[in-house]
Design an enzyme around this catalytic site. Structure first.
Site, PDB file in Angstrom:
ATOM      1  NE  ARG A   1      -4.746  -1.323   4.708  1.00  9.52           N
ATOM      2  CZ  ARG A   1      -3.859  -1.606   3.758  1.00  9.52           C
ATOM      3  NH1 ARG A   1      -2.706  -2.163   4.082  1.00  9.52           N
ATOM      4  NH2 ARG A   1      -4.091  -1.315   2.501  1.00  9.52           N
TER       5      ARG A   1
ATOM      6  CD  GLU B   1      -2.379   3.822 -11.997  1.00  6.30           C
ATOM      7  OE1 GLU B   1      -2.385   3.586 -10.777  1.00  6.30           O
ATOM      8  OE2 GLU B   1      -1.906   4.853 -12.515  1.00  6.30           O
TER       9      GLU B   1
HETATM   10  P1  AMP Z   1      -9.515  -0.356  -4.746  1.00  5.30           P
HETATM   11  O1  AMP Z   1      -9.597  -1.769  -5.258  1.00  5.30           O
HETATM   12  O2  AMP Z   1      -8.881   0.586  -5.702  1.00  5.30           O
HETATM   13  O3  AMP Z   1     -10.856   0.126  -4.219  1.00  5.30           O
HETATM   14  O4  AMP Z   1      -8.499  -0.365  -3.512  1.00  5.30           O
HETATM   15  C1  AMP Z   1      -8.921  -0.777  -2.260  1.00  5.30           C
HETATM   16  C2  AMP Z   1      -7.874  -1.579  -1.552  1.00  5.30           C
HETATM   17  O5  AMP Z   1      -6.577  -0.993  -1.657  1.00  5.30           O
HETATM   18  C3  AMP Z   1      -8.184  -1.647  -0.083  1.00  5.30           C
HETATM   19  O6  AMP Z   1      -7.927  -2.971   0.373  1.00  5.30           O
HETATM   20  C4  AMP Z   1      -7.262  -0.630   0.563  1.00  5.30           C
HETATM   21  O7  AMP Z   1      -6.720  -1.147   1.758  1.00  5.30           O
HETATM   22  C5  AMP Z   1      -6.174  -0.373  -0.449  1.00  5.30           C
HETATM   23  N1  AMP Z   1      -5.969   1.061  -0.753  1.00  5.30           N
HETATM   24  C6  AMP Z   1      -6.159   1.655  -1.955  1.00  5.30           C
HETATM   25  N2  AMP Z   1      -5.846   2.956  -1.918  1.00  5.30           N
HETATM   26  C7  AMP Z   1      -5.479   3.219  -0.643  1.00  5.30           C
HETATM   27  C8  AMP Z   1      -5.065   4.411   0.059  1.00  5.30           C
HETATM   28  N3  AMP Z   1      -4.961   5.605  -0.549  1.00  5.30           N
HETATM   29  N4  AMP Z   1      -4.769   4.297   1.370  1.00  5.30           N
HETATM   30  C9  AMP Z   1      -4.873   3.110   2.011  1.00  5.30           C
HETATM   31  N5  AMP Z   1      -5.250   1.969   1.411  1.00  5.30           N
HETATM   32  C10 AMP Z   1      -5.554   2.009   0.093  1.00  5.30           C
END
Ligand code: AMP
Length: 177
Positions: A63, A100
């Site tokens: 995305r 996680e």
């Molecule tokens: P993180 O590595 O935990 O910062 O997760 C970021 C990635 O996971 C991004 O590429 C987001 O598209 C996806 N992502 C994580 N949590 C969500 C959420 N609640 N809604 C949409 N996309 C998420």
């Protein structure tokens, strides 16, 4: 940034409870792309927020590709993707990080970053910061400078900002929940 644009962004983002698993509130950005004028204005809003010049955009699968390419096109600068393991066809470097449960690996093509390039990492959403930090590690490994991070959405309660701040203090979300 015009506060009305943020309001329009927030109302275009759709909350999907329990996706992809129970307890997660998924921020679905796909309705944003139904409004071409809003997309154009959002891409401009990212550019307005930039405190200085950048040489390239690193767009995170998948995305991050949407606005990544729009911003790169407007600025007339290169874009390169960071993808999940096994998707990029040429020589890559990879970086693995903990989730996680289990781990994930991101890859980028080697030899893209020119010496001294200031790169902005772009993704749709900042959650825990693990994905954006992994992209930053790949850029560092290729001798690039992380100049900024940009996101449509920051989920501030997950604290991802703390994980990516060591790479760059310029963290540009268009809206925060
Ligand atoms: P993180 O590595 O935990 O910062 O997760 C970021 C990635 O996971 C991004 O590429 C987001 O598209 C996806 N992502 C994580 N949590 C969500 C959420 N609640 N809604 C949409 N996309 C998420």
């Amino acid at each position: 940034m015009d506060p009305l644009i943020e309001t329009r962004l927030r109302s275009a983002i759709r909350d999907i409870p329990d996706f992809p698993k129970p307890g997660i509130m998924f921020k679905d950005i796909t309705p944003v792309f139904l409004d071409a004028k809003l997309c154009d204005e959002l891409a401009d809003a990212f550019i307005e927020k930039l405190p200085g010049p950048i040489d390239a955009i690193c767009a995170i699968e998948s995305r991050g590709f949407f606005f990544g390419i729009m911003i790169a096109n407007k600025l007339k600068i290169p874009l390169f993707p960071v993808r999940k393991a096994g998707k990029l066809p040429s020589k890559t470097i990879s970086y693995s990080y903990n989730l996680e449960y289990g781990s994930a690996t991101l890859e980028m093509h080697t030899g893209i970053i020119k010496p001294g390039w200031r790169v902005m990492i772009h993704d749709d959403l900042l959650a825990t910061g693990g994905t954006a930090a992994a992209a930053a590690e790949l850029i560092k490994a290729e001798n690039g400078k992380v100049a900024a991070f940009s996101f449509l959405v920051e989920l501030s309660f997950l604290g991802g900002r703390n994980k990516i701040q060591p790479y760059s203090n310029t963290i540009l979300p268009l809206t925060t929940f």
